[in-house]
Each structure stands twice: as C-alpha cells, then as structure tokens.
Motif scaffolding. Sequence first.
Motif, PDB file in Angstrom:
ATOM      1  N   SER A  53       0.046  -6.283   2.947  1.00 56.74           N
ATOM      2  CA  SER A  53      -0.844  -5.122   2.933  1.00 56.74           C
ATOM      3  C   SER A  53      -2.016  -5.299   3.884  1.00 56.74           C
ATOM      4  O   SER A  53      -2.555  -4.314   4.397  1.00 56.74           O
ATOM      5  CB  SER A  53      -1.377  -4.870   1.520  1.00 56.74           C
ATOM      6  N   PRO A 200      -3.752   6.462  -8.261  1.00 49.14           N
ATOM      7  CA  PRO A 200      -3.161   5.580  -7.237  1.00 49.14           C
ATOM      8  C   PRO A 200      -2.300   4.466  -7.823  1.00 49.14           C
ATOM      9  O   PRO A 200      -1.296   4.078  -7.233  1.00 49.14           O
ATOM     10  CB  PRO A 200      -4.385   4.994  -6.525  1.00 49.14           C
ATOM     11  N   ALA A 296      -1.536  -1.471  -5.904  1.00 53.70           N
ATOM     12  CA  ALA A 296      -2.453  -0.340  -6.019  1.00 53.70           C
ATOM     13  C   ALA A 296      -3.575  -0.635  -7.013  1.00 53.70           C
ATOM     14  O   ALA A 296      -4.729  -0.222  -6.804  1.00 53.70           O
ATOM     15  CB  ALA A 296      -1.696   0.921  -6.440  1.00 53.70           C
ATOM     16  N   LYS A 299      -6.076  -2.824  -5.260  1.00 56.31           N
ATOM     17  CA  LYS A 299      -6.843  -2.041  -4.283  1.00 56.31           C
ATOM     18  C   LYS A 299      -7.826  -1.106  -4.984  1.00 56.31           C
ATOM     19  O   LYS A 299      -8.960  -0.920  -4.524  1.00 56.31           O
ATOM     20  CB  LYS A 299      -5.888  -1.275  -3.366  1.00 56.31           C
ATOM     21  N   TRP A 300      -7.403  -0.521  -6.105  1.00 56.09           N
ATOM     22  CA  TRP A 300      -8.318   0.343  -6.860  1.00 56.09           C
ATOM     23  C   TRP A 300      -9.492  -0.478  -7.394  1.00 56.09           C
ATOM     24  O   TRP A 300     -10.660  -0.062  -7.268  1.00 56.09           O
ATOM     25  CB  TRP A 300      -7.582   1.026  -8.011  1.00 56.09           C
ATOM     26  N   LYS A 303     -12.034  -1.231  -4.968  1.00 54.39           N
ATOM     27  CA  LYS A 303     -12.644  -0.005  -4.437  1.00 54.39           C
ATOM     28  C   LYS A 303     -12.138   0.336  -3.032  1.00 54.39           C
ATOM     29  O   LYS A 303     -12.840   0.962  -2.244  1.00 54.39           O
ATOM     30  CB  LYS A 303     -14.173  -0.107  -4.457  1.00 54.39           C
ATOM     31  N   GLU A 305      -9.203   1.950  -2.996  1.00 51.46           N
ATOM     32  CA  GLU A 305      -8.511   3.187  -3.371  1.00 51.46           C
ATOM     33  C   GLU A 305      -9.368   3.905  -4.400  1.00 51.46           C
ATOM     34  O   GLU A 305     -10.005   3.266  -5.246  1.00 51.46           O
ATOM     35  CB  GLU A 305      -7.136   2.884  -3.993  1.00 51.46           C
ATOM     36  N   GLU A 306      -9.375   5.217  -4.327  1.00 50.95           N
ATOM     37  CA  GLU A 306     -10.128   5.999  -5.301  1.00 50.95           C
ATOM     38  C   GLU A 306      -9.158   6.851  -6.122  1.00 50.95           C
ATOM     39  O   GLU A 306      -8.103   7.246  -5.641  1.00 50.95           O
ATOM     40  CB  GLU A 306     -11.154   6.888  -4.599  1.00 50.95           C
ATOM     41  N   GLY A 307      -9.543   7.108  -7.344  1.00 53.00           N
ATOM     42  CA  GLY A 307      -8.745   7.942  -8.227  1.00 53.00           C
ATOM     43  C   GLY A 307      -9.542   8.276  -9.468  1.00 53.00           C
ATOM     44  O   GLY A 307     -10.401   7.474  -9.892  1.00 53.00           O
TER      45      GLY A 307
END
Length: 315
Positions: A53, A200, A296, A299-300, A303, A305-307
Amino acid sequence: MITRLTLLLAAALSLSSAFAETKKLLVVTVTTGFRHSSIETAEKVLAELGTKSGAFTVDFVHQPEGQPKNPGKPPVKGEKETDESFKAKQDAYSTALAKFNEDNKTWGDKIKAYMADKMAIDKIKDYDGFVFANTTGDLLFPDRDGFTKLIEGGKAFIAMHSGSDTYHPFRGYIDMLGGEFETHKAQVEIQPILHSPGHPITKAVPMGWKVFDEIYIIKSFDKAKVHGLLGLNAHPNEGTPGYFPVSWCKEYGAGRVYYNSLGHREDVWDPTWKEGTKDRKNSPEIAHTYQEMILAGIKWALKLEEGVSTPGNIP
C-alpha cells in the motif's frame, strides 16, 4: 524550459510529500497467555500490506524466546486404568506443573524487562499507531496508562482477534478498546451483518459474505459507544437470539480505535496458506476480503481514510 522545470519540481515535491506522509506502525505480537499459531502469518501479512500500500511502515515487538510450555489440564483416570498407573500420571503432572510455575516466574521477569525496554514511552511516542495482533494476557508495559494516553492524544490503535483477550484487569485498556473476550465455542461459519456497508473499512465486504473462524463472545461492550461494522443477531454456535459484536471502530479522545475479532485461523489472514488442502476452510477470496478490511481499518485509524463513524449505529 521553465514549464519543464516547474513540472519536474512539482513532481519532486509530490514524491517528497508522499514519502513524508508514510505512517509508522508498531506491531506487538507478545503473549503471556495462549499463543495463536496464526501470529507468524499475521506478522507476514501486516508487513506485506504496509509495503504494497505504501501507506505505512511496520516495526515489530516480537515474542522473546524461552516461554515455558504449560503442562495443560490434570490427567483424568480412564475406565480401565489401574490406581497405580493413574497415580503415576498425577505425580508426573504435579512435577511438570511445579517446574512450569517456577520457569514461568523467571519468564515473567524476562518479559517485564524486555517490555520495559521495547515499550518505554520515550521509545514509542513517535509511532503514528499501534497494532495488537493476537496478543494475550498482561503485556507488562512499563507505563500502561501512558500507552492509552498516547492513543487518546491522537494515535491509532488496531487490534485483531485476541487483542480483546489482553489486559483484562486493566480497565483503561478495555474502555479504550470497547469490549473484551469472554469465551468462545467451536469454530463455525458465520454470515455477519454489515452495519456500515459504506464505511471505508467494510466497503470491500460483499453482501452475504461468510467466514469460518473462532468466533468470540464479547463482554464489557456498549453498542452505544462504538460504530458497529460487523455483528450477529444470534449466538454463532447456539443460535440463541441476542446481539454479538464481531467488529467495530470508535473515536478515543483525539485517537481512533479499530477492532476485528476475526483472525484466529491462518486461512482467514492468508489466501495462500495450505492452498488446495483439506486444512483450508476459507477460500482465498475470503482472506483477500479480510486483508482489505484490515488495511482499510489501519488507514482509517491513521486518519488516512475518512468515513462516518458516529457511535450508536447498531440497532
């Protein structure tokens, strides 16, 4: 010429920025309780996810060598076994248990010194996040409250499977995580409910997704305090009605926490493990989906990825 130089400079700055944004994860796989055979597989997969990644690098706090082996449960007398034979087994077990208890005390001192070095706050404070991959028991951190304060201050925390069977007496850890392991029964196939299909972490999970694994029964769990991702509306083995969480995420102060209770089996983690053999219960596609969730989730939590992760979404 100016345009060409400008483009080259922009490309160089973009590349530099990409490298600067690569996050640093510390993966802990130390156990003072049960040790899962899937830990080595988990370590391999997490390192691969980081490399492929490009989102994060991985350092490890591995298990030091020399953990004594528990002799297990006391012997049970067989129907046709003589008293003399059974007594010999009892004596052998008592001797083995006494040796284990002595060796385990020495091992505990070794782990305490090891963790005092590896997990000192000054040594770990620059990591962006932490992963507990199938940890168990009291990990003997030198400053466990300081560790949870790092998460509360904005770090990422990710735990898989028996990450919830860790630090039971330390309520600060359980409150941060959002729940703890209580028990489990035989491995079983489940079809979890997707509580947040647009998140995400779960957007790669197809409707009707099934997985065969050791399914935890979780206690100290308040669904009003987490954002549910996967769950069951009946006991995974007995089928009795009730809510049984499988995976969730939550905010913790300025930090983010992601937990997935799956991951007991190697073939949940790795699509290539014992491929084509009867030992494999999950298809490669199931393992790929699990990996996508884990990536995911990391990554969330970092920070990247946002969701929408508002708590209280579980009916």
